[in-house]
Design a protein around this motif. Structure first.
Motif, PDB file in Angstrom:
ATOM      1  N   VAL A  85     -59.679  64.154 -43.988  1.00  0.00           N
ATOM      2  CA  VAL A  85     -60.242  63.508 -45.182  1.00  0.00           C
ATOM      3  C   VAL A  85     -61.530  62.752 -44.860  1.00  0.00           C
ATOM      4  O   VAL A  85     -62.335  62.487 -45.757  1.00  0.00           O
ATOM      5  CB  VAL A  85     -59.219  62.572 -45.865  1.00  0.00           C
ATOM      6  CG1 VAL A  85     -57.983  63.343 -46.285  1.00  0.00           C
ATOM      7  CG2 VAL A  85     -58.842  61.413 -44.955  1.00  0.00           C
ATOM      8  N   ARG A  86     -61.754  62.420 -43.583  1.00  0.00           N
ATOM      9  CA  ARG A  86     -62.990  61.751 -43.175  1.00  0.00           C
ATOM     10  C   ARG A  86     -64.063  62.766 -42.754  1.00  0.00           C
ATOM     11  O   ARG A  86     -65.066  62.413 -42.151  1.00  0.00           O
ATOM     12  CB  ARG A  86     -62.707  60.777 -42.028  1.00  0.00           C
ATOM     13  CG  ARG A  86     -61.894  59.560 -42.452  1.00  0.00           C
ATOM     14  CD  ARG A  86     -61.413  58.765 -41.247  1.00  0.00           C
ATOM     15  NE  ARG A  86     -60.614  57.615 -41.649  1.00  0.00           N
ATOM     16  CZ  ARG A  86     -61.058  56.361 -41.700  1.00  0.00           C
ATOM     17  NH1 ARG A  86     -62.309  56.098 -41.363  1.00  0.00           N
ATOM     18  NH2 ARG A  86     -60.272  55.381 -42.076  1.00  0.00           N
ATOM     19  N   ASN A  87     -63.802  64.040 -43.085  1.00  0.00           N
ATOM     20  CA  ASN A  87     -64.787  65.112 -42.876  1.00  0.00           C
ATOM     21  C   ASN A  87     -65.147  65.335 -41.412  1.00  0.00           C
ATOM     22  O   ASN A  87     -66.303  65.621 -41.076  1.00  0.00           O
ATOM     23  CB  ASN A  87     -66.057  64.830 -43.692  1.00  0.00           C
ATOM     24  CG  ASN A  87     -65.782  64.756 -45.176  1.00  0.00           C
ATOM     25  OD1 ASN A  87     -65.073  65.589 -45.735  1.00  0.00           O
ATOM     26  ND2 ASN A  87     -66.316  63.732 -45.824  1.00  0.00           N
ATOM     27  N   LYS A 103     -58.583  66.232 -52.029  1.00  0.00           N
ATOM     28  CA  LYS A 103     -59.848  65.613 -52.431  1.00  0.00           C
ATOM     29  C   LYS A 103     -61.025  66.110 -51.596  1.00  0.00           C
ATOM     30  O   LYS A 103     -62.174  66.058 -52.037  1.00  0.00           O
ATOM     31  CB  LYS A 103     -59.744  64.093 -52.328  1.00  0.00           C
ATOM     32  CG  LYS A 103     -58.702  63.487 -53.266  1.00  0.00           C
ATOM     33  CD  LYS A 103     -58.573  61.989 -53.051  1.00  0.00           C
ATOM     34  CE  LYS A 103     -57.502  61.394 -53.961  1.00  0.00           C
ATOM     35  NZ  LYS A 103     -57.334  59.935 -53.739  1.00  0.00           N
ATOM     36  N   THR A 104     -60.753  66.567 -50.387  1.00  0.00           N
ATOM     37  CA  THR A 104     -61.840  67.016 -49.511  1.00  0.00           C
ATOM     38  C   THR A 104     -61.622  68.435 -48.984  1.00  0.00           C
ATOM     39  O   THR A 104     -62.402  68.898 -48.146  1.00  0.00           O
ATOM     40  CB  THR A 104     -61.998  66.072 -48.302  1.00  0.00           C
ATOM     41  OG1 THR A 104     -60.760  66.019 -47.573  1.00  0.00           O
ATOM     42  CG2 THR A 104     -62.399  64.676 -48.748  1.00  0.00           C
ATOM     43  N   GLY A 105     -60.575  69.095 -49.457  1.00  0.00           N
ATOM     44  CA  GLY A 105     -60.292  70.413 -48.919  1.00  0.00           C
ATOM     45  C   GLY A 105     -59.668  71.363 -49.921  1.00  0.00           C
ATOM     46  O   GLY A 105     -59.194  70.959 -50.986  1.00  0.00           O
ATOM     47  N   TYR A 222     -55.697  73.849 -44.625  1.00  0.00           N
ATOM     48  CA  TYR A 222     -56.706  73.194 -45.439  1.00  0.00           C
ATOM     49  C   TYR A 222     -58.082  73.539 -44.866  1.00  0.00           C
ATOM     50  O   TYR A 222     -58.312  73.413 -43.666  1.00  0.00           O
ATOM     51  CB  TYR A 222     -56.519  71.677 -45.457  1.00  0.00           C
ATOM     52  CG  TYR A 222     -55.706  71.213 -46.643  1.00  0.00           C
ATOM     53  CD1 TYR A 222     -56.281  71.114 -47.900  1.00  0.00           C
ATOM     54  CD2 TYR A 222     -54.358  70.900 -46.500  1.00  0.00           C
ATOM     55  CE1 TYR A 222     -55.539  70.710 -49.007  1.00  0.00           C
ATOM     56  CE2 TYR A 222     -53.607  70.498 -47.598  1.00  0.00           C
ATOM     57  CZ  TYR A 222     -54.207  70.407 -48.847  1.00  0.00           C
ATOM     58  OH  TYR A 222     -53.466  70.017 -49.934  1.00  0.00           O
ATOM     59  N   SER A 224     -62.089  72.613 -45.222  1.00  0.00           N
ATOM     60  CA  SER A 224     -62.930  71.521 -45.700  1.00  0.00           C
ATOM     61  C   SER A 224     -63.962  72.025 -46.707  1.00  0.00           C
ATOM     62  O   SER A 224     -64.738  72.941 -46.412  1.00  0.00           O
ATOM     63  CB  SER A 224     -63.642  70.849 -44.533  1.00  0.00           C
ATOM     64  OG  SER A 224     -64.569  69.887 -45.004  1.00  0.00           O
ATOM     65  N   THR A 225     -63.977  71.422 -47.891  1.00  0.00           N
ATOM     66  CA  THR A 225     -64.972  71.792 -48.897  1.00  0.00           C
ATOM     67  C   THR A 225     -66.309  71.107 -48.640  1.00  0.00           C
ATOM     68  O   THR A 225     -67.323  71.494 -49.220  1.00  0.00           O
ATOM     69  CB  THR A 225     -64.472  71.425 -50.307  1.00  0.00           C
ATOM     70  OG1 THR A 225     -64.080  70.044 -50.325  1.00  0.00           O
ATOM     71  CG2 THR A 225     -63.291  72.298 -50.704  1.00  0.00           C
ATOM     72  N   ASN A 226     -66.322  70.105 -47.784  1.00  0.00           N
ATOM     73  CA  ASN A 226     -67.567  69.408 -47.450  1.00  0.00           C
ATOM     74  C   ASN A 226     -68.265  70.013 -46.236  1.00  0.00           C
ATOM     75  O   ASN A 226     -69.495  69.952 -46.120  1.00  0.00           O
ATOM     76  CB  ASN A 226     -67.296  67.921 -47.193  1.00  0.00           C
ATOM     77  CG  ASN A 226     -66.871  67.194 -48.453  1.00  0.00           C
ATOM     78  OD1 ASN A 226     -67.303  67.526 -49.549  1.00  0.00           O
ATOM     79  ND2 ASN A 226     -66.011  66.191 -48.305  1.00  0.00           N
ATOM     80  N   ARG A 227     -67.491  70.588 -45.339  1.00  0.00           N
ATOM     81  CA  ARG A 227     -68.061  71.126 -44.096  1.00  0.00           C
ATOM     82  C   ARG A 227     -68.222  72.649 -44.130  1.00  0.00           C
ATOM     83  O   ARG A 227     -68.996  73.199 -43.345  1.00  0.00           O
ATOM     84  CB  ARG A 227     -67.186  70.725 -42.912  1.00  0.00           C
ATOM     85  CG  ARG A 227     -67.193  69.230 -42.611  1.00  0.00           C
ATOM     86  CD  ARG A 227     -66.154  68.891 -41.536  1.00  0.00           C
ATOM     87  NE  ARG A 227     -66.360  69.606 -40.305  1.00  0.00           N
ATOM     88  CZ  ARG A 227     -66.959  69.120 -39.218  1.00  0.00           C
ATOM     89  NH1 ARG A 227     -67.437  67.878 -39.228  1.00  0.00           N
ATOM     90  NH2 ARG A 227     -67.099  69.841 -38.126  1.00  0.00           N
TER      91      ARG A 227
END
Length: 276
Positions: A85-87, A103-105, A222, A224-227
């Motif tokens: 969650v902390r990317n 929320k992040t993945g 999961y 990561s949608t941010n990475r």
């Protein structure tokens, strides 16, 4: 206090340049950070120091097919979740669905299995059902810190209110608490039951009750949608689908579950997994 717990959890994390990437001559230039829980049967080392485990082998196959270099991170469930969650992580698994990680993945299902109630036989007064055990205030449960470990959120809240839930860092501590009588029951899966109880005489001390009424437990990765870009995630999702459908998943899980549970991982049984 929370920040202290997070710091302590991460202090036990192991980071390594991993052997998961088995194609050093690959044209892929990206190095992925992959995380998995440092607990059997998902990950462990044998007496010769060789890495094994169901989650480890499945993740190894995903990365092998992806053809890229990786950095491995192994830690407790709590620390792995926080890292994701902390990317700090690209791929985490195998794990169950989590509102926190949603929320992040993006969750990609690998397979589904029914959960089971595992209870000490010396705690039984009559022929038990899952409902009667949950209502029995003399029976204490054990679970994982910061996770559900096959227990429903509503059940966890109920047991906490009744002071009947002990939480420990990982699966090993769960089964130790059960074996020593510090708790009487937990919810489990075929792989965990087989590893911690099925390979020894300890299973004789317990009754295992499959939960056919509840929705089967969804387990997977999961991303990561941010990475990770959407293109990367779609590629990895396709690789996961291939591992299910070409029989690789079944062949891996045969090492870690009892024969009566093989069907849960069969290509025919998992062909619709991930679509629902």
């Amino acid at each position: 206090m929370l920040s202290l717990l997070v710091t302590l959890a991460f202090s036990f994390s192991v980071r390594a340049e991993g052997p998961l990437a088995l194609r050093p001559d690959t044209a892929c230039e990206k190095r992925y950070v992959v995380s998995f829980m440092n607990a059997a049967p998902g990950f462990f080392t044998d007496e010769k120091g060789n890495k094994q485990g169901s989650s480890f082998e499945i993740l190894q196959e995903v990365i092998r097919r992806l053809g890229c270099k990786v950095t491995e991170e192994t830690s407790s469930h709590f620390a792995s979740t926080e890292g994701f969650v902390r990317n700090r992580v690209d791929i985490f698994g195998i794990t169950n669905k989590s509102e926190k990680m949603n929320k992040t993945g993006e969750f990609v299902e690998m397979y589904r299995v029914p959960r089971s109630l595992v209870i000490r036989k010396d705690a039984l007064l009559t022929e038990p059902t899952i409902e009667s055990v949950l209502k029995n205030k003399k029976i204490n449960f054990v679970g994982i810190i910061g996770g559900l470990f096959f227990i429903k959120e509503s059940e966890k809240e109920k047991l906490f209110k009744e002071h009947r839930l002990r939480e420990v860092p990982g699966p090993s501590e769960i089964y130790t608490a059960l074996d020593e009588g510090r708790a009487q029951a937990t919810f489990s899966s075929p792989a965990f039951t087989a590893y911690y109880l099925g390979k020894s005489d300890k299973l004789k001390k317990f009754k295992v009750i499959p939960d056919h009424k509840s929705e089967w437990q969804s387990l997977g990765f999961y991303l990561s949608t941010n990475r990770l870009s959407k293109t990367e995630r779609e590629k990895i999702k396709g690789l996961i689908h291939g591992i299910r459908q070409d029989g690789t998943l079944l062949n891996i899980q045969k090492k870690y579950v009892q024969p009566e549970d093989f069907d849960y991982y069969h290509p025919e049984k998992t062909k619709d997994v991930g679509r629902l």
